[in-house]
Scaffold this motif. Structure first.
Motif, PDB file in Angstrom:
ATOM      1  N   LEU A 189      36.453  49.257  47.451  1.00  0.00           N
ATOM      2  CA  LEU A 189      37.464  50.052  45.866  1.00  0.00           C
ATOM      3  C   LEU A 189      38.783  49.416  45.605  1.00  0.00           C
ATOM      4  O   LEU A 189      39.434  48.646  46.319  1.00  0.00           O
ATOM      5  N   ASP A 190      38.333  48.892  44.647  1.00  0.00           N
ATOM      6  CA  ASP A 190      39.279  48.014  43.565  1.00  0.00           C
ATOM      7  C   ASP A 190      40.420  49.301  42.405  1.00  0.00           C
ATOM      8  O   ASP A 190      40.118  49.067  42.106  1.00  0.00           O
ATOM      9  N   ALA A 191      41.739  49.064  43.145  1.00  0.00           N
ATOM     10  CA  ALA A 191      42.734  50.223  42.705  1.00  0.00           C
ATOM     11  C   ALA A 191      42.993  49.366  41.548  1.00  0.00           C
ATOM     12  O   ALA A 191      44.397  49.818  40.585  1.00  0.00           O
ATOM     13  N   GLN A 245      37.431  53.700  38.800  1.00  0.00           N
ATOM     14  CA  GLN A 245      37.419  53.580  40.230  1.00  0.00           C
ATOM     15  C   GLN A 245      36.982  53.788  41.108  1.00  0.00           C
ATOM     16  O   GLN A 245      35.806  55.370  40.607  1.00  0.00           O
TER      17      GLN A 245
END
Ligand code: SOE
Length: 402
Positions: A304-306, A313
């Motif tokens: 997951l790229d916050a 997301q």
């Protein structure tokens, strides 16, 4: 090797390394079989020095002879000391139970053999320290040693390591790991060497929590400083050949850790987790992203790229099976997934590459000793009502000394 190809030179001792490298394995059960398969296949897929499977060692003469024939070893023997006398054997791979590791590893290193040893490094801190000292002395003579934390060679976990090192998670704060199996859920499951303290050292703690502990430190690049833990043996006696025998190791272990870098981590390990077959689960949470992994789907990593807008997301499933992913160029076209046994082939590939280059393979015995000290701190804490217990690293140089 053809006559025209130069023998690889070991820069540390200046002597040409003999090719083909002769290999011996000690042990032919679960780990001996997994390692044998890797020795047999590694040269078909990776560019490694030429090798010959010279000798397989085990206690039962008929069974070891049969295993040697089946797994591609030229000879078998019942006494590991025979291996040390052979000039055509350069590598000793120790797949025997933990109580045998230190004596064999130290003797092999002193005899000038490169050593690969299964985890955990040993059954006690004293043994692990003696092995580490022997490894250091041998390294100075150009002899290499490595411990087999094979899950470092799962491509998805090697990719996780790369992403974390590139800062894609930002500052890692929180790690959760669980290693769950169920082969002891049945109270009638028989006694084995893995259930006796004198042969195995500990139970779920040393056998499988050790992998989770190694992963936490390997992936974050940080060191566990403090531990608190609980150990539990649910089934205290099990059927042996002569009737019921006491189980002297844990069935399950729980631990919380504090690491350098201000990271908090937890590990659960169980061999009585009904329905869980071989589930190593790892979750990492950082300021800029998160990762999750489960060994039962070992070709996948969830990321997951916050840093993306919140509305975009979500955990993405990366099928870690592209040629640009670690180790995978050597295998099949993309999407033709690999399995658990490949991790041992990757491990031997990395070990042989280091032997050829005269460099220290990782994980070193120092790293194995470090994990051993964490296991020891968990046991100490469990005996002391889960008191917060410093990990006795002696000095951090011992951890970083590889
Ligand atoms: C090998 O890597 C190993 O740790 C075994 O020794 C355990 O018993 C296994 O269940 C997980 O893999």
């Amino acid at each position: 090797m053809t006559n025209s190809a130069p023998a690889p030179t070991n820069p540390q001792n200046g002597h040409p390394e003999c090719e083909p490298l002769g290999v011996a394995a000690i042990g032919y059960a679960f780990m001996g079989k997994a390692h044998s398969n890797a020795w047999r296949n590694v040269a078909s897929f990776f560019d490694v020095p030429a090798l010959e499977q010279k000798m397989l060692v085990g206690r039962d003469p008929e069974q070891v002879a049969e295993a040697a024939a089946r797994y591609g070893w030229a000879e078998s023997a019942t006494d590991w000391r025979q291996v040390l006398e052979r000039d055509d054997i350069h590598i000793v791979d120790i797949c025997a139970p933990g109580w045998m590791h230190s004596e064999i590893a130290i003797a092999a290193l002193e005899a000038g053999k490169h050593v690969l040893v299964e985890k955990p490094l040993a059954n006690t801190i004293a043994e692990a320290e003696a092995m580490t000292e022997a490894a250091r002395a041998a390294r100075a003579r150009g002899i290499q040693s490595m411990i087999g934390f094979n899950y470092r060679r799962v491509p998805a976990l090697a990719l996780a390591k790369e992403l974390i090192a590139e800062g894609r998670l930002g500052t890692v704060r929180h790690v959760r790991a669980a290693y769950l199996q169920d082969w002891l859920a049945d109270a009638q499951a028989p006694m084995t060497w893995r259930l006796r303290k004198e042969t195995a050292g500990s139970g779920a703690l040393g056998d499988i929590a050790s992998h989770a502990i190694d992963q936490i430190q390997y992936l974050t690049g940080e060191t566990i400083l403090e531990a608190s833990g609980v150990l539990k043996t649910f089934v205290t006696q099990r059927p042996g050949p002569d009737g019921l025998e006491d189980v002297t190791v844990d069935d399950a272990a729980w631990a919380t850790f504090w690491l350098t870098g201000d990271i908090g981590a937890s590990v659960e390990a169980s061999r009585v987790a009904t329905g869980q077959k071989n589930s190593l689960q790892i979750e990492m949470y950082g300021t800029d992203g998160a990762l999750t992994f489960n060994l039962e789907s070992l070709n996948e990593l969830r990321f997951l790229d916050a840093t993306l807008p919140v509305r975009e997301q979500g955990f993405r499933r990366i099928l870690v099976n592209e040629p640009e992913h670690p180790y995978l160029e050597a295998w099949w076209p993309q999407g033709h997934i690999i399995g658990w046994e490949h991790t041992f082939t990757h491990q031997i590939r990395d070990f042989l590459t280091a032997v050829r280059n005269g460099t220290q393979p990782s994980p070193s015995f120092e790293e194995g000793l470090n994990v051993q000290r964490v296991l020891d701190a968990v046991e100490g804490s469990a005996k002391n009502n889960s008191a917060l217990t410093p990990v006795d690293h002696k000095s951090l140089a011992m951890v970083e000394g590889a």
